[in-house]
Design a protein around this motif. Structure first.
Motif, PDB file in Angstrom:
ATOM      1  N   THR A 379       0.812  -1.211   0.000  1.00 30.20           N
ATOM      2  CA  THR A 379       0.000   0.000   0.000  1.00 30.20           C
ATOM      3  C   THR A 379       0.847   1.263   0.000  1.00 30.20           C
ATOM      4  OG1 THR A 379      -0.195  -0.100   2.427  1.00 30.20           O
ATOM      5  CG2 THR A 379      -1.950  -1.111   1.128  1.00 30.20           C
ATOM      6  N   ALA A 380       2.064   1.204   0.530  1.00 29.08           N
ATOM      7  CA  ALA A 380       2.917   2.391   0.554  1.00 29.08           C
ATOM      8  C   ALA A 380       3.728   2.543  -0.717  1.00 29.08           C
ATOM      9  CB  ALA A 380       3.869   2.337   1.748  1.00 29.08           C
ATOM     10  N   LEU A 381       4.118   1.411  -1.332  1.00 28.05           N
ATOM     11  CA  LEU A 381       5.099   1.448  -2.422  1.00 28.05           C
ATOM     12  C   LEU A 381       4.589   0.819  -3.709  1.00 28.05           C
ATOM     13  CD1 LEU A 381       8.087   0.421  -0.148  1.00 28.05           C
ATOM     14  CD2 LEU A 381       7.719   2.675  -1.133  1.00 28.05           C
ATOM     15  N   GLY A 382       3.881  -0.277  -3.616  1.00 26.48           N
ATOM     16  CA  GLY A 382       3.232  -0.881  -4.774  1.00 26.48           C
ATOM     17  C   GLY A 382       4.090  -1.017  -6.008  1.00 26.48           C
ATOM     18  N   ASP A 383       3.594  -0.485  -7.135  1.00 24.43           N
ATOM     19  CA  ASP A 383       4.264  -0.637  -8.418  1.00 24.43           C
ATOM     20  C   ASP A 383       5.644   0.004  -8.452  1.00 24.43           C
ATOM     21  OD1 ASP A 383       2.103  -2.009  -9.403  1.00 24.43           O
ATOM     22  OD2 ASP A 383       1.222  -0.284 -10.408  1.00 24.43           O
ATOM     23  N   ALA A 384       5.837   1.087  -7.699  1.00 28.15           N
ATOM     24  CA  ALA A 384       7.149   1.739  -7.687  1.00 28.15           C
ATOM     25  C   ALA A 384       8.213   0.776  -7.197  1.00 28.15           C
ATOM     26  CB  ALA A 384       7.116   2.987  -6.811  1.00 28.15           C
ATOM     27  N   LEU A 385       7.909   0.002  -6.168  1.00 29.96           N
ATOM     28  CA  LEU A 385       8.879  -0.964  -5.657  1.00 29.96           C
ATOM     29  C   LEU A 385       8.991  -2.170  -6.575  1.00 29.96           C
ATOM     30  CD1 LEU A 385      10.875  -1.812  -3.528  1.00 29.96           C
ATOM     31  CD2 LEU A 385       8.983  -2.689  -2.142  1.00 29.96           C
ATOM     32  N   VAL A 386       7.875  -2.622  -7.133  1.00 29.48           N
ATOM     33  CA  VAL A 386       7.930  -3.733  -8.095  1.00 29.48           C
ATOM     34  C   VAL A 386       8.882  -3.387  -9.240  1.00 29.48           C
ATOM     35  CG1 VAL A 386       6.620  -5.036  -9.806  1.00 29.48           C
ATOM     36  CG2 VAL A 386       5.649  -4.641  -7.533  1.00 29.48           C
ATOM     37  N   ASP A 387       8.745  -2.196  -9.791  1.00 30.06           N
ATOM     38  CA  ASP A 387       9.601  -1.782 -10.911  1.00 30.06           C
ATOM     39  C   ASP A 387      11.070  -1.725 -10.494  1.00 30.06           C
ATOM     40  OD1 ASP A 387       7.345  -1.562 -12.470  1.00 30.06           O
ATOM     41  OD2 ASP A 387       7.188   0.619 -12.291  1.00 30.06           O
ATOM     42  N   ARG A 388      11.332  -1.216  -9.309  1.00 33.61           N
ATOM     43  CA  ARG A 388      12.719  -1.114  -8.849  1.00 33.61           C
ATOM     44  C   ARG A 388      13.334  -2.499  -8.623  1.00 33.61           C
ATOM     45  NH1 ARG A 388      15.580   2.988  -7.558  1.00 33.61           N
ATOM     46  NH2 ARG A 388      14.693   5.061  -7.871  1.00 33.61           N
ATOM     47  N   LEU A 389      12.586  -3.390  -8.030  1.00 30.86           N
ATOM     48  CA  LEU A 389      13.125  -4.730  -7.780  1.00 30.86           C
ATOM     49  C   LEU A 389      13.351  -5.488  -9.085  1.00 30.86           C
ATOM     50  CD1 LEU A 389      11.061  -5.732  -4.614  1.00 30.86           C
ATOM     51  CD2 LEU A 389      13.444  -4.987  -4.728  1.00 30.86           C
ATOM     52  N   ARG A 390      12.471  -5.322 -10.032  1.00 34.13           N
ATOM     53  CA  ARG A 390      12.709  -5.935 -11.349  1.00 34.13           C
ATOM     54  C   ARG A 390      13.978  -5.377 -11.982  1.00 34.13           C
ATOM     55  NH1 ARG A 390       6.438  -5.396 -13.348  1.00 34.13           N
ATOM     56  NH2 ARG A 390       5.706  -7.480 -12.709  1.00 34.13           N
ATOM     57  N   ALA A 391      14.204  -4.082 -11.822  1.00 32.50           N
ATOM     58  CA  ALA A 391      15.363  -3.435 -12.445  1.00 32.50           C
ATOM     59  C   ALA A 391      16.684  -3.926 -11.867  1.00 32.50           C
ATOM     60  CB  ALA A 391      15.263  -1.916 -12.294  1.00 32.50           C
ATOM     61  N   VAL A 392      16.673  -4.430 -10.609  1.00 30.49           N
ATOM     62  CA  VAL A 392      17.916  -4.941 -10.022  1.00 30.49           C
ATOM     63  C   VAL A 392      17.977  -6.466 -10.074  1.00 30.49           C
ATOM     64  CG1 VAL A 392      18.320  -2.939  -8.560  1.00 30.49           C
ATOM     65  CG2 VAL A 392      16.949  -4.845  -7.667  1.00 30.49           C
ATOM     66  N   GLY A 393      17.111  -7.088 -10.872  1.00 34.22           N
ATOM     67  CA  GLY A 393      17.275  -8.496 -11.172  1.00 34.22           C
ATOM     68  C   GLY A 393      16.308  -9.465 -10.529  1.00 34.22           C
ATOM     69  N   LEU A 394      15.358  -9.001  -9.728  1.00 30.95           N
ATOM     70  CA  LEU A 394      14.393  -9.927  -9.154  1.00 30.95           C
ATOM     71  C   LEU A 394      13.299 -10.240 -10.167  1.00 30.95           C
ATOM     72  CD1 LEU A 394      15.822  -8.626  -6.620  1.00 30.95           C
ATOM     73  CD2 LEU A 394      13.740  -9.198  -5.370  1.00 30.95           C
ATOM     74  N   GLU A 395      12.804 -11.457 -10.124  1.00 29.63           N
ATOM     75  CA  GLU A 395      11.717 -11.877 -11.011  1.00 29.63           C
ATOM     76  C   GLU A 395      10.391 -11.712 -10.288  1.00 29.63           C
ATOM     77  OE1 GLU A 395       9.935 -15.912 -13.149  1.00 29.63           O
ATOM     78  OE2 GLU A 395      11.994 -15.927 -12.347  1.00 29.63           O
ATOM     79  N   ILE A 396       9.505 -10.867 -10.855  1.00 31.14           N
ATOM     80  CA  ILE A 396       8.168 -10.671 -10.286  1.00 31.14           C
ATOM     81  C   ILE A 396       7.197 -10.691 -11.452  1.00 31.14           C
ATOM     82  CG2 ILE A 396       6.700  -9.203  -8.864  1.00 31.14           C
ATOM     83  CD1 ILE A 396       9.227  -7.855  -7.785  1.00 31.14           C
ATOM     84  N   THR A 397       6.389 -11.730 -11.536  1.00 36.38           N
ATOM     85  CA  THR A 397       5.495 -11.916 -12.678  1.00 36.38           C
ATOM     86  C   THR A 397       4.118 -12.366 -12.193  1.00 36.38           C
ATOM     87  OG1 THR A 397       6.201 -14.217 -12.948  1.00 36.38           O
ATOM     88  CG2 THR A 397       7.391 -12.533 -14.214  1.00 36.38           C
ATOM     89  N   ALA A 398       3.132 -12.225 -13.060  1.00 39.03           N
ATOM     90  CA  ALA A 398       1.776 -12.724 -12.776  1.00 39.03           C
ATOM     91  C   ALA A 398       1.092 -13.020 -14.100  1.00 39.03           C
ATOM     92  CB  ALA A 398       0.970 -11.704 -11.979  1.00 39.03           C
ATOM     93  N   SER A 399       0.266 -14.078 -14.114  1.00 38.51           N
ATOM     94  CA  SER A 399      -0.431 -14.445 -15.351  1.00 38.51           C
ATOM     95  C   SER A 399      -1.632 -15.315 -15.042  1.00 38.51           C
ATOM     96  CB  SER A 399       0.507 -15.189 -16.305  1.00 38.51           C
ATOM     97  OG  SER A 399       0.962 -16.394 -15.696  1.00 38.51           O
ATOM     98  N   ARG A 400      -2.518 -15.417 -16.037  1.00 41.49           N
ATOM     99  CA  ARG A 400      -3.701 -16.267 -15.916  1.00 41.49           C
ATOM    100  C   ARG A 400      -3.330 -17.684 -16.348  1.00 41.49           C
ATOM    101  NH1 ARG A 400      -9.807 -14.579 -17.594  1.00 41.49           N
ATOM    102  NH2 ARG A 400     -10.850 -16.553 -17.050  1.00 41.49           N
ATOM    103  N   LEU A 401      -3.854 -18.668 -15.647  1.00 39.92           N
ATOM    104  CA  LEU A 401      -3.592 -20.061 -16.000  1.00 39.92           C
ATOM    105  C   LEU A 401      -4.628 -20.563 -17.009  1.00 39.92           C
ATOM    106  CD1 LEU A 401      -2.792 -21.439 -12.429  1.00 39.92           C
ATOM    107  CD2 LEU A 401      -1.186 -21.180 -14.336  1.00 39.92           C
TER     108      LEU A 401
END
Length: 401
Positions: A379-401
């Motif tokens: 709630t405090a960081l949301g997409d801003a943190l997701v984007d930053r963590l992806r940029a430093v090499g973490l994998e964060i994904t979501a999809s429909r099965l």
């Protein structure tokens, strides 16, 4: 204007030094960083190892005036000094009053609940964002469900119902600080048994526990068949050792967002122990082992032995680690979704340092719109943190099965 942009409090500890190193390597030019702790000589040693000329601030965690000066000197304060129930309250209180954004690594339900009660309204009035649990507890859990929910919302597939995080791969040391926090919380419950109900309640971190839906019993210490979570999972799943904290953070995120995930959102956390015929035995062994650890730490004779066997606060990992957290969610329309949060670093040390360091940079440089208060990473960081963590090499994904 504040003297500093980011202060790392506890920079002489193992994780604190890793956070400082991450900031030294990844902060844009011009970000004003300072290191804080009890010992000036140790802080100077950290600076020499990092090759930086950052200011140092000396303050004992028990000195309310000193930590208030530290809190008032910066825009964002990062603290790695725990157990937080023992050392952290003067600092988080000072940040809430000063309007300073605050980040920590707590996994302590009782500390987080007290902080919410004491600081949420104060922080709303000053604009401070108080964000607990910005490491392995509880960023993978909170952001994993965040991106899972986004995928569901973007597809118009209804609301989340039964949702689970399964730790499908994990290698790394258990943090000595995590063990010390468990000790301290158990000691608190032993002194005041009324705290047990708060520690054990599924909605113990929610803004209004009476407003939460009645979804029946939600046990954090249970073994389940993998197929009951997702048809592709095999074997028996064990309880995840931090489920009793992380689940409450995720439920708080749902409540703070007006139950966007769903009023029927049920969340649990589990851990894979393999798919062999022995998986039921292994899963139940994990369950019994965790119960035995808690019981052992509550009784003086076994506590004496365990205190000498378990990792000490400040001890680092013996080897490089990794972790993979897979999420599985069903929706009110019958759709199934999955998400993944993965990193090639030790969860309790290197990975946590990256998550905490990037959380500080997100608050400083990408501060999303919203009010102050005692918030969660999602709630405090949301997409801003997701984007930053992806940029430093973490994998964060979501999809429909």
């Amino acid at each position: 204007m504040s003297d500093h942009d980011i202060v790392v409090y506890g920079a002489t500890g193992f994780v604190g030094a890793l956070v400082a190193r991450h900031l030294a390597e990844h902060s844009p030019e011009g970000v004003r960083i300072a290191l804080a702790g009890r010992s000036e000589s140790k802080l100077d040693a950290v600076k020499r190892r990092l090759g930086v000329e950052w200011p140092t601030l000396v303050a004992d965690a028990a000195d309310a005036d000193a930590v208030a000066r530290v809190a008032g000197s910066t825009r964002v304060l990062v603290t790695t000094v725990g157990p937080y129930a023992k050392y952290g309250k003067p600092l988080v209180d000072a940040c809430a009053r000063a309007g300073t954004d605050y980040l920590d690594l707590t996994g302590e339900v009782l500390f987080a609940r007290r902080s919410i009660d004491d600081n949420h309204e104060v922080a709303r009035s000053t604009g401070a964002r108080i964000v607990h649990s910005c490491g392995f507890d509880s960023i993978p859990s909170d952001l994993g469900v965040h991106v899972l929910h986004q995928a569901v919302r973007n597809d118009g597939a209804g609301e989340l119902t039964d949702t689970a995080m399964v730790v499908t791969s994990l290698r790394g040391g258990v943090s000595g600080g995590t063990i010390d926090s468990l000790r301290h919380q158990l000691d608190t419950i032993k002194r005041d048994p009324s705290q047990r109900r708060i520690a054990g309640g599924p909605y113990s971190l929610s803004p209004d526990r009476s407003a939460e839906p009645d979804l029946g019993r939600q046990s954090d210490i249970a073994t389940v068949r993998g197929e009951s979570v997702d048809p592709r999972l095999r074997g028996t799943l064990a309880p995840f050792f931090m489920a009793s904290y992380n689940t409450r953070v995720v439920r708080r995120s749902n409540a703070l967002r007006g139950y966007e995930y769903g009023r029927g959102f049920r969340y649990r956390e589990l851990m894979s122990v393999g798919t062999s015929p022995l998986s039921p035995l292994l899963a139940n062994g994990v369950k019994l082992g965790f119960g035995a650890l808690v019981a052992g730490l509550m009784m003086p004779p076994t506590r004496f032995v365990l205190d000498r066997m378990l990792p000490k606060p400040g001890q680092g990992p013996a080897e490089k680690g990794h972790f993979t957290c897979d999420f599985f969610g069903r929706t009110t329309t019958g759709a199934r979704y999955t998400a993944r949060f993965r990193a090639d670093s030790d969860p309790g040390y290197g990975g946590t340092a990256v998550m905490l360091g990037e959380s500080a940079l997100a608050l400083l440089l990408d501060r999303p719109e919203g009010e102050g208060g005692v918030l969660t990473p999602a709630t405090a960081l949301g997409d801003a943190l997701v984007d930053r963590l992806r940029a430093v090499g973490l994998e964060i994904t979501a999809s429909r099965l």
